[in-house]
Write a protein that holds these residues in place. Structure first.
Motif, PDB file in Angstrom:
ATOM      1  N   GLU A 167       0.824  -1.206   0.000  1.00 50.76           N
ATOM      2  CA  GLU A 167       0.000   0.000   0.000  1.00 50.76           C
ATOM      3  C   GLU A 167       0.859   1.257   0.000  1.00 50.76           C
ATOM      4  OE1 GLU A 167      -3.200   0.596  -0.471  1.00 50.76           O
ATOM      5  OE2 GLU A 167      -3.291  -1.544  -0.942  1.00 50.76           O
ATOM      6  N   LYS A 168       1.965   1.222   0.740  1.00 53.21           N
ATOM      7  CA  LYS A 168       2.844   2.392   0.779  1.00 53.21           C
ATOM      8  C   LYS A 168       3.464   2.653  -0.590  1.00 53.21           C
ATOM      9  CE  LYS A 168       6.757   4.528   3.142  1.00 53.21           C
ATOM     10  NZ  LYS A 168       7.198   5.187   1.901  1.00 53.21           N
ATOM     11  N   ILE A 169       3.945   1.607  -1.249  1.00 51.07           N
ATOM     12  CA  ILE A 169       4.570   1.794  -2.553  1.00 51.07           C
ATOM     13  C   ILE A 169       3.554   2.285  -3.575  1.00 51.07           C
ATOM     14  CG2 ILE A 169       5.852   0.664  -4.421  1.00 51.07           C
ATOM     15  CD1 ILE A 169       6.881  -1.327  -2.263  1.00 51.07           C
ATOM     16  N   ARG A 170       2.350   1.720  -3.545  1.00 50.75           N
ATOM     17  CA  ARG A 170       1.284   2.190  -4.437  1.00 50.75           C
ATOM     18  C   ARG A 170       1.001   3.677  -4.205  1.00 50.75           C
ATOM     19  NH1 ARG A 170      -2.790  -2.616  -2.955  1.00 50.75           N
ATOM     20  NH2 ARG A 170      -2.238  -4.194  -4.542  1.00 50.75           N
ATOM     21  N   ARG A 171       0.859   4.031  -2.934  1.00 48.04           N
ATOM     22  CA  ARG A 171       0.540   5.412  -2.568  1.00 48.04           C
ATOM     23  C   ARG A 171       1.675   6.357  -2.984  1.00 48.04           C
ATOM     24  NH1 ARG A 171      -0.467   4.287   2.174  1.00 48.04           N
ATOM     25  NH2 ARG A 171       1.487   4.876   3.193  1.00 48.04           N
ATOM     26  N   ASP A 172       2.904   5.910  -2.756  1.00 49.54           N
ATOM     27  CA  ASP A 172       4.056   6.736  -3.114  1.00 49.54           C
ATOM     28  C   ASP A 172       4.120   6.971  -4.616  1.00 49.54           C
ATOM     29  OD1 ASP A 172       4.844   6.983  -0.494  1.00 49.54           O
ATOM     30  OD2 ASP A 172       6.407   5.441  -0.603  1.00 49.54           O
ATOM     31  N   ALA A 173       3.952   5.901  -5.389  1.00 51.42           N
ATOM     32  CA  ALA A 173       4.044   6.020  -6.841  1.00 51.42           C
ATOM     33  C   ALA A 173       2.954   6.940  -7.386  1.00 51.42           C
ATOM     34  CB  ALA A 173       3.955   4.641  -7.490  1.00 51.42           C
ATOM     35  N   LYS A 174       1.741   6.789  -6.890  1.00 58.91           N
ATOM     36  CA  LYS A 174       0.643   7.636  -7.357  1.00 58.91           C
ATOM     37  C   LYS A 174       0.899   9.096  -7.002  1.00 58.91           C
ATOM     38  CE  LYS A 174      -4.382   8.184  -7.297  1.00 58.91           C
ATOM     39  NZ  LYS A 174      -4.286   9.663  -7.256  1.00 58.91           N
ATOM     40  N   ALA A 175       1.404   9.349  -5.797  1.00 60.93           N
ATOM     41  CA  ALA A 175       1.660  10.721  -5.363  1.00 60.93           C
ATOM     42  C   ALA A 175       2.714  11.386  -6.234  1.00 60.93           C
ATOM     43  CB  ALA A 175       2.087  10.730  -3.898  1.00 60.93           C
ATOM     44  N   ILE A 176       3.789  10.665  -6.529  1.00 60.36           N
ATOM     45  CA  ILE A 176       4.867  11.227  -7.351  1.00 60.36           C
ATOM     46  C   ILE A 176       4.392  11.399  -8.791  1.00 60.36           C
ATOM     47  CG2 ILE A 176       7.197  10.819  -8.234  1.00 60.36           C
ATOM     48  CD1 ILE A 176       7.025  11.678  -5.293  1.00 60.36           C
ATOM     49  N   ASP A 177       3.577  10.472  -9.268  1.00 61.64           N
ATOM     50  CA  ASP A 177       3.010  10.585 -10.603  1.00 61.64           C
ATOM     51  C   ASP A 177       2.102  11.813 -10.694  1.00 61.64           C
ATOM     52  OD1 ASP A 177       2.520   9.615 -13.274  1.00 61.64           O
ATOM     53  OD2 ASP A 177       0.592   8.830 -12.584  1.00 61.64           O
ATOM     54  N   ASP A 178       1.214  11.965  -9.731  1.00 61.88           N
ATOM     55  CA  ASP A 178       0.311  13.113  -9.719  1.00 61.88           C
ATOM     56  C   ASP A 178       1.061  14.430  -9.580  1.00 61.88           C
ATOM     57  OD1 ASP A 178      -1.837  11.412  -9.943  1.00 61.88           O
ATOM     58  OD2 ASP A 178      -2.376  11.480  -7.810  1.00 61.88           O
ATOM     59  N   ALA A 179       2.241  14.390  -8.944  1.00 61.82           N
ATOM     60  CA  ALA A 179       3.034  15.608  -8.738  1.00 61.82           C
ATOM     61  C   ALA A 179       3.755  16.060 -10.001  1.00 61.82           C
ATOM     62  CB  ALA A 179       4.045  15.397  -7.612  1.00 61.82           C
ATOM     63  N   GLY A 180       3.800  15.191 -11.016  1.00 59.48           N
ATOM     64  CA  GLY A 180       4.360  15.626 -12.291  1.00 59.48           C
ATOM     65  C   GLY A 180       5.726  15.087 -12.654  1.00 59.48           C
ATOM     66  N   ALA A 181       6.207  14.039 -11.968  1.00 65.71           N
ATOM     67  CA  ALA A 181       7.486  13.446 -12.352  1.00 65.71           C
ATOM     68  C   ALA A 181       7.390  12.917 -13.783  1.00 65.71           C
ATOM     69  CB  ALA A 181       7.847  12.314 -11.396  1.00 65.71           C
ATOM     70  N   PHE A 182       8.445  13.114 -14.582  1.00 61.06           N
ATOM     71  CA  PHE A 182       8.392  12.651 -15.975  1.00 61.06           C
ATOM     72  C   PHE A 182       8.607  11.143 -16.076  1.00 61.06           C
ATOM     73  CE2 PHE A 182      12.968  13.391 -15.554  1.00 61.06           C
ATOM     74  CZ  PHE A 182      13.529  12.342 -16.269  1.00 61.06           C
ATOM     75  N   ALA A 183       9.175  10.535 -15.053  1.00 59.08           N
ATOM     76  CA  ALA A 183       9.357   9.084 -14.971  1.00 59.08           C
ATOM     77  C   ALA A 183       9.604   8.740 -13.511  1.00 59.08           C
ATOM     78  CB  ALA A 183      10.504   8.607 -15.853  1.00 59.08           C
ATOM     79  N   ILE A 184       9.467   7.448 -13.172  1.00 56.76           N
ATOM     80  CA  ILE A 184       9.615   7.017 -11.775  1.00 56.76           C
ATOM     81  C   ILE A 184      10.445   5.745 -11.728  1.00 56.76           C
ATOM     82  CG2 ILE A 184       8.425   6.321  -9.662  1.00 56.76           C
ATOM     83  CD1 ILE A 184       5.900   7.705 -10.785  1.00 56.76           C
ATOM     84  N   VAL A 185      11.557   5.789 -11.008  1.00 55.66           N
ATOM     85  CA  VAL A 185      12.337   4.582 -10.742  1.00 55.66           C
ATOM     86  C   VAL A 185      11.623   3.772  -9.666  1.00 55.66           C
ATOM     87  CG1 VAL A 185      14.509   3.685  -9.800  1.00 55.66           C
ATOM     88  CG2 VAL A 185      14.541   5.614 -11.397  1.00 55.66           C
ATOM     89  N   ILE A 186      11.464   2.479  -9.918  1.00 60.18           N
ATOM     90  CA  ILE A 186      10.954   1.556  -8.901  1.00 60.18           C
ATOM     91  C   ILE A 186      12.075   0.597  -8.571  1.00 60.18           C
ATOM     92  CG2 ILE A 186       9.227  -0.165  -8.284  1.00 60.18           C
ATOM     93  CD1 ILE A 186       7.374   0.986 -10.367  1.00 60.18           C
ATOM     94  N   GLU A 187      12.567   0.652  -7.341  1.00 61.18           N
ATOM     95  CA  GLU A 187      13.728  -0.166  -6.963  1.00 61.18           C
ATOM     96  C   GLU A 187      13.350  -1.197  -5.903  1.00 61.18           C
ATOM     97  OE1 GLU A 187      18.337   0.128  -5.308  1.00 61.18           O
ATOM     98  OE2 GLU A 187      17.243   1.970  -5.816  1.00 61.18           O
ATOM     99  N   GLY A 188      13.928  -2.398  -6.050  1.00 60.29           N
ATOM    100  CA  GLY A 188      13.838  -3.416  -5.011  1.00 60.29           C
ATOM    101  C   GLY A 188      12.428  -3.749  -4.595  1.00 60.29           C
ATOM    102  N   THR A 189      11.532  -3.867  -5.552  1.00 59.92           N
ATOM    103  CA  THR A 189      10.123  -4.113  -5.265  1.00 59.92           C
ATOM    104  C   THR A 189       9.682  -5.411  -5.921  1.00 59.92           C
ATOM    105  OG1 THR A 189       9.676  -1.737  -5.133  1.00 59.92           O
ATOM    106  CG2 THR A 189       7.794  -3.169  -5.533  1.00 59.92           C
ATOM    107  N   VAL A 190       8.945  -6.233  -5.207  1.00 61.42           N
ATOM    108  CA  VAL A 190       8.564  -7.538  -5.748  1.00 61.42           C
ATOM    109  C   VAL A 190       7.802  -7.360  -7.061  1.00 61.42           C
ATOM    110  CG1 VAL A 190       8.557  -8.687  -3.514  1.00 61.42           C
ATOM    111  CG2 VAL A 190       6.452  -7.629  -4.355  1.00 61.42           C
ATOM    112  N   GLU A 191       7.985  -8.315  -7.941  1.00 61.26           N
ATOM    113  CA  GLU A 191       7.554  -8.197  -9.332  1.00 61.26           C
ATOM    114  C   GLU A 191       6.074  -7.858  -9.510  1.00 61.26           C
ATOM    115  OE1 GLU A 191       6.429  -8.714 -13.314  1.00 61.26           O
ATOM    116  OE2 GLU A 191       5.692  -9.991 -11.687  1.00 61.26           O
ATOM    117  N   PRO A 192       5.150  -8.552  -8.865  1.00 55.58           N
ATOM    118  CA  PRO A 192       3.738  -8.241  -9.131  1.00 55.58           C
ATOM    119  C   PRO A 192       3.361  -6.802  -8.792  1.00 55.58           C
ATOM    120  CG  PRO A 192       3.943 -10.336  -7.976  1.00 55.58           C
ATOM    121  CD  PRO A 192       5.284  -9.673  -7.915  1.00 55.58           C
ATOM    122  N   VAL A 193       3.965  -6.253  -7.746  1.00 56.23           N
ATOM    123  CA  VAL A 193       3.638  -4.886  -7.334  1.00 56.23           C
ATOM    124  C   VAL A 193       4.168  -3.881  -8.353  1.00 56.23           C
ATOM    125  CG1 VAL A 193       3.926  -3.138  -5.532  1.00 56.23           C
ATOM    126  CG2 VAL A 193       3.611  -5.537  -4.908  1.00 56.23           C
TER     127      VAL A 193
END
Length: 276
Positions: A167-193
């Protein structure tokens, strides 16, 4: 038309436009010679604060300074003319306030000439990301495992194995996406997530220890070359194994110096004999 057909340097907007078109290729770069070699092959080079561990022998990225990042950012810019170049903002350069983040990011862009900065953090950094992007500073986000927080998270490990982490990773990614980042690195996160998040955010995701379904991938260049051998995370693949070759070359050089076979006459400057 492919972005590779253009002669100008790729911009963050070009990277962003690749989502859904084709996989995005990225590697870290810290020096001019490596940047020259990478430039024809990658979409963007990341001057990562991983240089603290790879080049300086630090135990983590926490000790990396602004001066270090700027010096290496300048070196990479001198060695490239096509790939987009993104420079990491080091620990302490942006967490205190969005105003400090702007001053740090502006300094990096001015002194290196790079196209964007990267910062770590999720929902707690969303306001900062929005502040930067609304003022002309493109931002590459970074969620999941965040190496700059290693002192509070207790070590390097994959995340997303509990519902709370997911839930934290989902929330973080959505927040950074909504904030206008042109891309998002996802590190060390299990594959399905990581796969799920890639399908949910507008920005392209760049995986490192995440999912092949991410919109792109990034690795540390020294890992790819098999030069950094202190440890090998599960997600690293050595596309070459240069460390033994380098060791052999150094040993051969040392032997030839000791037995005086190097330098030979062909490696020295001789006084020309006067002509009659």
């Amino acid at each position: 038309m492919s972005v590779h057909a253009t002669k100008r340097r790729l911009a963050p907007a070009d990277i962003q436009a690749l989502k859904g078109e084709r996989p995005i290729v990225s590697l870290t770069a810290y020096t001019t010679p490596i940047a020259k070699l990478l430039d024809p092959h990658v979409d963007f080079m990341l001057v990562g604060d991983s240089l603290g561990m790879v080049l300086y022998g630090l135990e983590s990225t926490v000790g990396v300074t602004m001066d270090m990042m700027i010096a290496h950012g300048q070196a990479v810019m001198r060695g490239s003319n096509r790939a987009c170049v993104v420079v990491d903002m080091p620990f302490g350069a942006y967490q205190e306030s969005k105003e400090l983040a702007f001053r740090s990011a502006a300094r990096i862009l001015k002194e290196t000439g790079c196209s964007a900065v990267k910062l770590e953090g999720g929902a707690e950094m969303a306001e900062t990301v929005a502040f930067l992007t609304s003022r002309g500073i493109p931002v590459l986000g970074h969620v999941g495992l965040m190496p700059q927080l290693i002192n509070t998270t207790g070590g390097y490990r994959s995340l997303g194995r509990s519902e709370k982490e997911v839930e934290k990773i989902r929330r973080d990614a959505k927040a950074i996406d909504d904030a206008g980042a042109f891309a998002i690195v996802i590190e060390g996160t299990v594959e399905p997530v990581a796969r799920e998040i890639t399908g949910q955010v507008r920005a392209p995701t760049i995986g490192i220890g995440a999912s092949p379904a991410c919109d792109g991938q990034v690795l540390v260049v020294d890992d790819v070359l098999g030069v950094f051998t202190d440890f090998k995370p599960r997600f690293v693949k050595h596309f070459a194994n240069l460390a033994p070759l380098m060791s052999e070359a150094f040993a051969a050089y040392a032997q030839e110096v000791r037995d005086r076979s190097f330098p030979g006459p062909e490696h020295t400057f001789q006084v020309k004999k006067p002509t009659a």
